[in-house]
Design an enzyme around this catalytic site. Structure first.
Site, PDB file in Angstrom:
ATOM      1  N   GLY A 143       0.732  -1.178   0.086  1.00 43.94           N
ATOM      2  CA  GLY A 143       0.056  -0.032  -0.090  1.00 43.94           C
ATOM      3  C   GLY A 143       0.778   1.261   0.274  1.00 43.94           C
ATOM      4  CB  CYS A 188     -15.311   8.540  17.128  1.00 39.29           C
ATOM      5  SG  CYS A 188     -16.728   7.757  16.854  1.00 39.29           S
ATOM      6  CG  HIS A 201     -13.435   9.004  12.650  1.00 41.23           C
ATOM      7  ND1 HIS A 201     -12.607   8.192  13.888  1.00 41.23           N
ATOM      8  CD2 HIS A 201     -14.576   8.347  12.965  1.00 41.23           C
ATOM      9  CE1 HIS A 201     -13.459   7.318  14.479  1.00 41.23           C
ATOM     10  NE2 HIS A 201     -14.585   7.507  13.961  1.00 41.23           N
ATOM     11  CD  GLU A 255      -9.467   9.392  12.761  1.00 40.48           C
ATOM     12  OE1 GLU A 255      -9.771   8.726  13.247  1.00 40.48           O
ATOM     13  OE2 GLU A 255      -9.687  10.855  13.348  1.00 40.48           O
TER      14      GLU A 255
END
Length: 543
Positions: free
Chosen positions: A18, A381, A507, A509
């Protein structure tokens, strides 16, 4: 015609396909090419949304609400490729699509088989990203060559070159060159065997990227090239990066991989402009500050469970020219040993998300510690929900306050199930997902951080702040700094009297990049640096 690059892996898993795919995408984008990124995962789950973080790591959420593999986080951090549900497919999704077609009678009574029906579905998924506005599609094949689960995907990409022409496809194989300490040498045989397995399938790699602990000699590169049937300039050394993953693109550039790809695929391009990336690494190597951040989470011992959070902290550190020392602390340990023992001395405390009751009280204790000691705090969250519970119990005076996720009989359900979730029974892909808009209070720290009053961030949750308690919380000093456009959902809470106490339901991030840090992470790290500087000045005055 759109060109296609397929990235496979061999010898062992977790080699970094990845990261390598994302780095290639970044280099090609810097050369002026329009790139799309995609990953095929060989597991049978329809998506990673119901999988344990211990097995799969974090679930990465896209704007369109797709729950995807964490490698798509690398794609977004390194490139500007727009990602959607067509950017990540699992075996489960592919087979489900074929079965649904069979149920609708689309195969006209034919026997449904892996070849051609499954492989055709895989090829169709690849073609979805191609088009007149796309120069290159990079498709990563999850798993390792030789795994039974990956075989249909490898067969499909073998066929793909026949469909679009070999000149329009390039195969990159990421492999391992292990160093045997007893023998004192690198061993090329595992790579030879891995490439041999690919060639048995009918795929001849065009490029070999060789992960290694030690530099590969010219003789070894010649041996690899000869036995694997590739030119020596296509044997790319990729040494382990001890300093930062953001060195990988520059390492590949040093090996002229992007030149080889453009020449092989006859892609028109310019030389890449990597000044921003060089500046990023300079800041990483020459920090002006050093701070310690405690991340108190349910899955803290498993780094990939909070992968994007750790990266976002690093991005904010780069922007502030600060080295971030991250300490991963399990919330259950806080329950056992107490926050004073585990959290004293940190410049900031971050409490991330999670599911299930385990470790919840430890998170709440950590938040109370941060609030009372005026330590910069950032909740994400479930971290926001725990901040609400802590404030309800200890400031508003609501004894026994809790979330109905963990205690259905709580006398004060300050966190409760979203109305839209009350009739849902299926677990997969049914939460509040994807990009959602929010309106910020112009006087809030959040608005200052974003430099905007209207934002859009990605969500993944079922529970929310219970609006019945809004007035009580406001009366005790909590600011609802961000709400949904119709003001029905609380998105951000803050304590204005605290140096930095910000908690969000979304979220943030997922939208952070190394050269464009997410605003709230940037603000959090700035507050942590300021706290350390003030403490240092006070210590000097006392001495």
């Amino acid at each position: 015609m759109t060109k296609h690059i397929f990235v496979t892996g061999g010898v062992v898993s977790s080699l970094g396909k990845g990261l390598t795919s994302a780095s290639i995408g970044m280099l090609l984008e810097q050369r002026g090419l329009r790139v799309r990124m995609q990953k095929f995962d060989p597991y049978i789950n329809v998506d990673p949304g119901t999988m344990s973080p211990y097995q799969h790591g974090e679930v990465y959420v896209l704007d369109d609400g797709s729950e995807t593999d964490l490698d798509l986080g690398h794609y977004e951090r390194f490139t500007n490729s727009p990602l959607s549900r067509d950017s990540n497919y699992t075996t489960g999704q592919i087979y489900l699509a074929v079965i649904n077609k069979e149920r609708r009678g689309e195969f006209l009574g034919k026997t449904v088989q892996v070849i051609p029906h499954i492989t055709n579905e895989i090829k169709a998924a690849v073609k979805k990203l191609a088009g007149p506005d796309v120069d290159v599609v990079i498709t990563e094949i999850g798993g390792t060559v030789g795994d039974i689960e990956s075989q249909p995907f490898l067969e499909a990409i073998r066929q793909f070159a026949l469909d679009v022409g070999k000149s329009n496809c390039l195969y990159i194989h990421l492999t391992l060159i292990p160093y045997l300490k007893a023998a004192g040498e690198l061993k090329t045989k595992p790579t030879q065997h891995s490439v041999g397995q690919l060639r048995e399938i009918g795929i001849q790699p065009d490029v070999l990227i060789c992960r290694t602990e030690r530099s590969i000699s010219h003789d070894d590169r010649e041996k690899i090239a000869l036995f694997c049937n590739v030119p020596i300039e296509a044997v790319i050394e990729e040494k382990d990066k001890e300093f930062s993953i953001y060195e990988v693109p520059l390492s590949l550039r040093d090996n002229r991989l992007d030149d080889f790809i453009c020449d092989r695929l006859k892609l028109p391009s310019t030389k890449p402009d990597l000044d921003d990336w060089h500046n990023l690494l300079h800041r990483l190597r020459n920090p002006k500050h050093e701070i310690a951040i405690a991340v108190v989470g349910k899955y803290a011992e498993h780094r990939d469970a909070y992968k994007s959070i750790y990266e976002a902290l690093d991005h904010a550190g780069i922007a502030h020219e600060a080295q971030i020392r991250i300490q991963r602390i399990q919330s259950e340990e806080v329950e056992r040993e107490g926050p004073e023992k585990l959290l004293a001395g940190y410049d900031g405390i971050l409490v991330p998300g999670g599911f299930g009751e385990r470790g919840i009280e430890g998170k709440i204790q950590a938040i109370k510690f941060a609030r009372e000691r005026e330590i910069p705090f950032f909740g994400i969250c479930l971290g926001m929900q725990c901040a609400v519970i802590e404030f309800a119990r200890n400031e508003v005076g609501l004894a026994g306050a809790h979330s109905t996720e963990f205690n259905k009989d709580t006398p004060h359900p300050v966190i409760c199930l979203l109305d839209e979730q009350k009739t849902i029974t299926d677990k997969g892909g049914t939460m509040r997902l994807g990009a959602q808009k929010a309106v910020l209070d112009p006087a809030s720290r959040s608005a200052t951080a974003y430099r905007a009053e209207n934002i859009e961030e990605r969500h993944r949750h079922r529970y929310e702040f219970n609006n019945v308690y809004r007035q009580q919380f406001q009366a005790h000093g909590m600011l609802f700094a961000g709400v949904s456009p119709d003001r029905s959902l609380v998105e951000i809470v803050e304590l204005p009297e605290h140096p930095w106490f910000v908690a969000v339901q979304f979220h943030p991030e997922f939208k952070s990049k190394p050269i464009a840090p997410q605003p709230l992470f940037h603000g959090f790290i700035g507050a942590a640096i300021e706290r350390k500087q003030v403490r240092g000045e006070r210590a000097v005055e006392v001495s």
